[in-house]
Scaffold this motif. Structure first.
Motif, PDB file in Angstrom:
ATOM      1  N   GLY A  23       1.489   7.920 -41.556  1.00 17.10           N
ATOM      2  CA  GLY A  23       0.101   7.481 -41.573  1.00 17.10           C
ATOM      3  C   GLY A  23      -0.332   6.990 -42.940  1.00 17.10           C
ATOM      4  O   GLY A  23       0.419   7.015 -43.918  1.00 17.10           O
ATOM      5  N   LEU A  24      -1.577   6.536 -43.010  1.00 15.26           N
ATOM      6  CA  LEU A  24      -2.174   6.118 -44.271  1.00 15.26           C
ATOM      7  C   LEU A  24      -3.404   6.967 -44.516  1.00 15.26           C
ATOM      8  O   LEU A  24      -4.029   7.477 -43.582  1.00 15.26           O
ATOM      9  N   MET A  25      -3.748   7.183 -45.764  1.00 19.88           N
ATOM     10  CA  MET A  25      -4.935   7.952 -46.152  1.00 19.88           C
ATOM     11  C   MET A  25      -5.057   9.192 -45.272  1.00 19.88           C
ATOM     12  O   MET A  25      -4.080   9.892 -45.014  1.00 19.88           O
ATOM     13  N   GLY A  26      -6.289   9.495 -44.822  1.00 19.95           N
ATOM     14  CA  GLY A  26      -6.470  10.583 -43.878  1.00 19.95           C
ATOM     15  C   GLY A  26      -6.273  10.094 -42.456  1.00 19.95           C
ATOM     16  O   GLY A  26      -6.449   8.904 -42.162  1.00 19.95           O
ATOM     17  N   LEU A  27      -5.943  10.999 -41.557  1.00 22.82           N
ATOM     18  CA  LEU A  27      -5.610  10.647 -40.175  1.00 22.82           C
ATOM     19  C   LEU A  27      -6.670   9.787 -39.507  1.00 22.82           C
ATOM     20  O   LEU A  27      -6.348   8.873 -38.748  1.00 22.82           O
ATOM     21  N   PHE A  28      -7.937  10.050 -39.777  1.00 18.07           N
ATOM     22  CA  PHE A  28      -9.023   9.366 -39.073  1.00 18.07           C
ATOM     23  C   PHE A  28      -9.675   8.274 -39.908  1.00 18.07           C
ATOM     24  O   PHE A  28     -10.647   7.649 -39.461  1.00 18.07           O
ATOM     25  N   ASP A  29      -9.183   8.037 -41.114  1.00 11.21           N
ATOM     26  CA  ASP A  29      -9.836   7.090 -42.021  1.00 11.21           C
ATOM     27  C   ASP A  29      -9.536   5.654 -41.624  1.00 11.21           C
ATOM     28  O   ASP A  29      -8.374   5.274 -41.417  1.00 11.21           O
ATOM     29  N   GLY A  30     -10.586   4.844 -41.524  1.00  8.79           N
ATOM     30  CA  GLY A  30     -10.440   3.443 -41.171  1.00  8.79           C
ATOM     31  C   GLY A  30     -11.713   2.702 -41.525  1.00  8.79           C
ATOM     32  O   GLY A  30     -12.504   3.142 -42.362  1.00  8.79           O
ATOM     33  N   VAL A  31     -11.920   1.569 -40.890  1.00  9.58           N
ATOM     34  CA  VAL A  31     -13.106   0.751 -41.152  1.00  9.58           C
ATOM     35  C   VAL A  31     -13.695   0.311 -39.816  1.00  9.58           C
ATOM     36  O   VAL A  31     -12.996   0.202 -38.809  1.00  9.58           O
ATOM     37  N   GLY A  32     -14.978   0.060 -39.807  1.00  4.67           N
ATOM     38  CA  GLY A  32     -15.617  -0.427 -38.589  1.00  4.67           C
ATOM     39  C   GLY A  32     -15.715   0.649 -37.519  1.00  4.67           C
ATOM     40  O   GLY A  32     -15.314   1.801 -37.702  1.00  4.67           O
ATOM     41  N   HIS A  33     -16.245   0.252 -36.373  1.00  4.45           N
ATOM     42  CA  HIS A  33     -16.519   1.205 -35.305  1.00  4.45           C
ATOM     43  C   HIS A  33     -15.984   0.759 -33.955  1.00  4.45           C
ATOM     44  O   HIS A  33     -16.238   1.409 -32.945  1.00  4.45           O
ATOM     45  N   GLU A  34     -15.223  -0.334 -33.911  1.00  2.00           N
ATOM     46  CA  GLU A  34     -14.689  -0.777 -32.629  1.00  2.00           C
ATOM     47  C   GLU A  34     -13.598   0.182 -32.179  1.00  2.00           C
ATOM     48  O   GLU A  34     -12.622   0.408 -32.903  1.00  2.00           O
ATOM     49  N   PRO A  35     -13.741   0.785 -31.013  1.00  2.00           N
ATOM     50  CA  PRO A  35     -12.761   1.786 -30.561  1.00  2.00           C
ATOM     51  C   PRO A  35     -11.336   1.240 -30.575  1.00  2.00           C
ATOM     52  O   PRO A  35     -11.072   0.162 -30.048  1.00  2.00           O
ATOM     53  N   GLY A  36     -10.455   1.994 -31.196  1.00  2.00           N
ATOM     54  CA  GLY A  36      -9.055   1.618 -31.242  1.00  2.00           C
ATOM     55  C   GLY A  36      -8.701   0.540 -32.233  1.00  2.00           C
ATOM     56  O   GLY A  36      -7.531   0.181 -32.363  1.00  2.00           O
ATOM     57  N   ARG A  37      -9.701  -0.002 -32.972  1.00  2.79           N
ATOM     58  CA  ARG A  37      -9.461  -1.125 -33.884  1.00  2.79           C
ATOM     59  C   ARG A  37      -9.975  -0.826 -35.290  1.00  2.79           C
ATOM     60  O   ARG A  37     -10.407  -1.725 -36.002  1.00  2.79           O
ATOM     61  N   THR A  38      -9.908   0.428 -35.706  1.00  2.73           N
ATOM     62  CA  THR A  38     -10.452   0.793 -37.018  1.00  2.73           C
ATOM     63  C   THR A  38      -9.426   0.724 -38.136  1.00  2.73           C
ATOM     64  O   THR A  38      -9.778   0.872 -39.296  1.00  2.73           O
ATOM     65  N   GLY A  39      -8.154   0.542 -37.804  1.00  2.00           N
ATOM     66  CA  GLY A  39      -7.122   0.564 -38.819  1.00  2.00           C
ATOM     67  C   GLY A  39      -6.634   1.960 -39.153  1.00  2.00           C
ATOM     68  O   GLY A  39      -5.792   2.128 -40.038  1.00  2.00           O
ATOM     69  N   SER A  40      -7.128   2.979 -38.466  1.00  2.00           N
ATOM     70  CA  SER A  40      -6.750   4.358 -38.775  1.00  2.00           C
ATOM     71  C   SER A  40      -5.392   4.709 -38.180  1.00  2.00           C
ATOM     72  O   SER A  40      -4.929   4.105 -37.214  1.00  2.00           O
ATOM     73  N   SER A  41      -4.774   5.735 -38.743  1.00  2.00           N
ATOM     74  CA  SER A  41      -3.531   6.260 -38.182  1.00  2.00           C
ATOM     75  C   SER A  41      -3.765   6.827 -36.784  1.00  2.00           C
ATOM     76  O   SER A  41      -2.895   6.753 -35.913  1.00  2.00           O
ATOM     77  N   ALA A  42      -4.954   7.412 -36.568  1.00  4.09           N
ATOM     78  CA  ALA A  42      -5.280   7.971 -35.259  1.00  4.09           C
ATOM     79  C   ALA A  42      -5.219   6.905 -34.178  1.00  4.09           C
ATOM     80  O   ALA A  42      -4.757   7.160 -33.050  1.00  4.09           O
ATOM     81  N   ASP A  43      -5.667   5.686 -34.482  1.00  3.26           N
ATOM     82  CA  ASP A  43      -5.612   4.598 -33.506  1.00  3.26           C
ATOM     83  C   ASP A  43      -4.179   4.278 -33.105  1.00  3.26           C
ATOM     84  O   ASP A  43      -3.890   4.027 -31.929  1.00  3.26           O
ATOM     85  N   ILE A  44      -3.273   4.265 -34.086  1.00  2.00           N
ATOM     86  CA  ILE A  44      -1.875   3.957 -33.792  1.00  2.00           C
ATOM     87  C   ILE A  44      -1.257   5.058 -32.950  1.00  2.00           C
ATOM     88  O   ILE A  44      -0.549   4.796 -31.960  1.00  2.00           O
ATOM     89  N   ALA A  45      -1.501   6.316 -33.308  1.00  2.00           N
ATOM     90  CA  ALA A  45      -0.956   7.435 -32.531  1.00  2.00           C
ATOM     91  C   ALA A  45      -1.457   7.382 -31.095  1.00  2.00           C
ATOM     92  O   ALA A  45      -0.685   7.579 -30.138  1.00  2.00           O
TER      93      ALA A  45
END
Length: 437
Positions: free
Chosen positions: A87-109
Motif C-alpha cells: 500500500g501507500l501512505m495510510g490504508l484509507f488515505d486518498g483524494v476526493g470522494h468518488e467511491p472506489g476512485r480515491t487512490g487509496s490502498s483500500a480501494d485497490i484491496a
C-alpha cells in the motif's frame, strides 16, 4: 486472484520492510510472487521486482479506471501463485470522494478482493495498539483484515501486551518485528535510493527475507489467504499508447523513473525500446522514431550532464526532426539551465526555455489531470491524461514556449496551462500514468 495487500495506518510504519521481506521469503520458498505497488510510486516497483524475481506494477484507483486496474492486475497475476501488493501512505488515505476512485490502498484491496495484512508500528504503546487495529477493522466494511504484524517491538513483554490486546478483537497477530536498523534501506529526498544504485541489493533483500522469516508466520498467512481467491476481469484496457514504433529511452542513474506498466504495454503493442545513457555520454539512436527522457535525479548529476557533449549534441540533432518528450527530470534537462543544490548553474540542452533550481527547494506533490493542447508523444490534441507530480525543483523561468496542456489537481483547483512545447520538443513536471478519454 489469490493474495494480500500490506498496509498500515500511516507512512513510515514498516510497509516496505515487511513487503520486501515477504516477497523475498516467498520467492525463496519457490512460490511465484506477483508484486504490485498501490499509487504512483516509481521507486518501489524496482525493489519489488528484485525481491520477487518478477517485474512489478503500479495499481492506482484515482489515476486509472476500474477496467485499467483490473486488466493490469489480471496480467500481473497471470501464472503467479500469490499477488503481494504494498500500500501507500495510510490504508484509507486518498483524494476526493468518488467511491472506489480515491487512490487509496483500500480501494485497490476492495476492487481486487485482496485481504489486508496490517502492519502496526507499536513504538510508545502497548494495549492502545488494539484501538488502532479496531478502527482499521471497522472503518471500511469492504475490507477484511487477514492479520496484524507488530513492528518495532521493544521486548517480549511489549510483544505479549500488544498481542493479547489485538487478538482479543478477533484479529490474529501473525508476527512481531523487533527494532532493527540493520535491515533498513538507504533513503534520499524522494524516498528510497533506487534499486540499481543500492549497494549489495541482493544481500540486503536476502537479509530482509531472513528477518521476516524469523518473525512472521508466513505459512499461516498463506493459509489465511487460501479462501481469498477472487476472479477478476482479464480484458486489458489501454493506459498510454506507444509514442512511436522505436523509442529511444534515456536510462541510467539520472533517468530512471518510468512506470513498469508503460514499458510492458509499449512492448506488448510491438514497440521497440532503445535504451541509452546520457551519463555515459550517449545520444538517442538516430533511427528511433521518438526520444523519451524520463524523470530521475538529474540534479545530482547536473555537472556530468552539462559536460556530456555527445548526449546533448545527439539530443539536439534528434530534436531537429523527430519528437522528444521529457518528464520531470527529463523536462529539466530539456530546458536552458539547472541550478544545483549548491547554487551552481549548469547549462542543459536549451531545447526549451525552462530554467529550474534545486537551490531554492519547494515540494510539488499530487495527482494531475491534463488535457493536451496539441498532438505529440503523449497523445493527440485534446487527449486527457492522468498523472502525478513529485519534485522539489523551483521554476525560475518558463521561457516563451507554448504550454503543453491544461492541467488541474485532484482537489478541485481551477485548471491552468502547464508544461512546455516548442516544435518537436515537449515536457512537463507531471508523470503520465494513464490516458482517461
Amino acid at each position: 486472484m489469490k493474495g494480500f495487500l500490506v498496509a498500515s495506518v500511516r507512512s513510515g510504519a514498516g510497509k516496505t520492510t515487511l513487503s520486501l521481506g515477504l516477497m523475498a521469503a516467498l520467492a525463496r520458498r519457490g512460490l511465484k510472487v506477483a508484486p504490485a505497488k498501490c499509487g504512483p510510486d516509481y521507486i518501489d516497483p524496482a525493489f519489488h521486482a528484485a525481491a520477487a524475481r518478477r517485474p512489478g506494477v503500479n495499481l492506482d484507483s484515482w489515476a486509472m479506471t476500474p477496467a485499467q486496474v483490473a486488466g493490469l492486475a489480471a496480467h500481473q497475476a497471470e501464472g503467479a501463485d500469490l499477488l503481494v501488493a504494498e500500500g501507500l501512505m495510510g490504508l484509507f488515505d486518498g483524494v476526493g470522494h468518488e467511491p472506489g476512485r480515491t487512490g487509496s490502498s483500500a480501494d485497490i484491496a476492495a476492487a481486487l478482493g485482496l485481504k489486508v495484512l496490517l502492519v502496526l508500528d507499536v513504538t510508545g504503546q502497548s494495549t492502545s495498539a488494539a484501538a488502532v487495529a479496531l478502527g482499521a477493522k471497522l472503518l471500511d466494511p469492504r475490507l477484511t483484515i487477514v492479520g496484524i504484524v507488530l513492528n518495532r517491538v521493544g521486548s517480549e513483554r511489549h510483544r505479549r501486551l500488544c498481542t493479547e490486546a489485538v487478538e482479543a478483537l478477533g484479529l490474529p497477530v501473525l508476527g512481531a518485528l523487533p527494532r532493527e536498523t540493520a535491515v533498513e534501506l538507504p533513503e534520499r529526498h524522494l524516498g528510497l535510493v533506487q534499486a540499481e544504485e543500492t549497494d549489495d541489493l541482493r544481500r540486503r533483500l536476502d537479509a530482509l527475507g531472513d528477518f521476516v522469516e524469523r518473525h512472521v508466520e508466513i505459512g499461516r498467512l498463506i493459509e489465511l489467504c487460501g479462501d481469498a481467491e477472487t476472479p477478476i476481469a482479464t480484458a486489458s484496457a489501454p493506459l498510454l499508447s506507444p509514442p512511436g514504433q522505436r523509442i529511444a529511452l534515456a536510462r541510467d542513474a539520472a533517468f530512471s523513473f518510468v512506470y513498469p506498466h508503460h514499458l510492458a504495454a509499449w512492448r506488448a503493442a510491438g514497440a521497440e525500446i532503445l535504451p541509452f545513457s546520457p551519463l555515459a555520454d550517449e545520444g538517442p539512436d538516430p533511427t528511433a522514431d521518438v526520444c523519451w527522457l524520463p524523470g530521475g535525479y538529474p540534479e545530482l548529476h547536473a555537472g556530468a550532464i552539462a559536460a556530456a557533449d555527445g548526449f546533448l549534441g545527439g539530443l539536439r540533432a534528434f530534436a531537429s526532426a523527430k519528437p522528444v518528450h521529457g518528464e520531470c527530470g527529463g523536462y529539466m534537462v530539456l530546458g536552458a539551465g539547472l541550478v544545483d543544490a549548491s547554487g551552481i548553474r549548469h547549462a542543459m540542452a536549451s531545447l526549451l526555455g525552462l530554467e529550474t533550481s534545486y537551490e531554492k527547494r519547494r515540494l510539488h506533490l499530487g495527482y494531475r489531470r491534463a488535457r493536451l493542447f496539441s498532438s505529440g508523444p503523449l497523445g493527440p490534441e485534446g487527449a486527457v491524461l492522468s498523472g502525478h507530480e513529485f519534485h522539489y525543483a523551483t521554476i525560475l523561468t518558463i521561457g516563451s514556449d507554448d504550454p503543453l496542456a491544461d492541467v488541474s489537481d485532484a482537489h478541485g483547483g481551477a485548471p491552468g496551462p502547464d508544461g512546455s512545447r516548442r516544435g518537436t520538443v515537449s515536457g512537463s513536471f507531471f508523470h503520465a500514468i494513464a490516458r482517461m478519454d
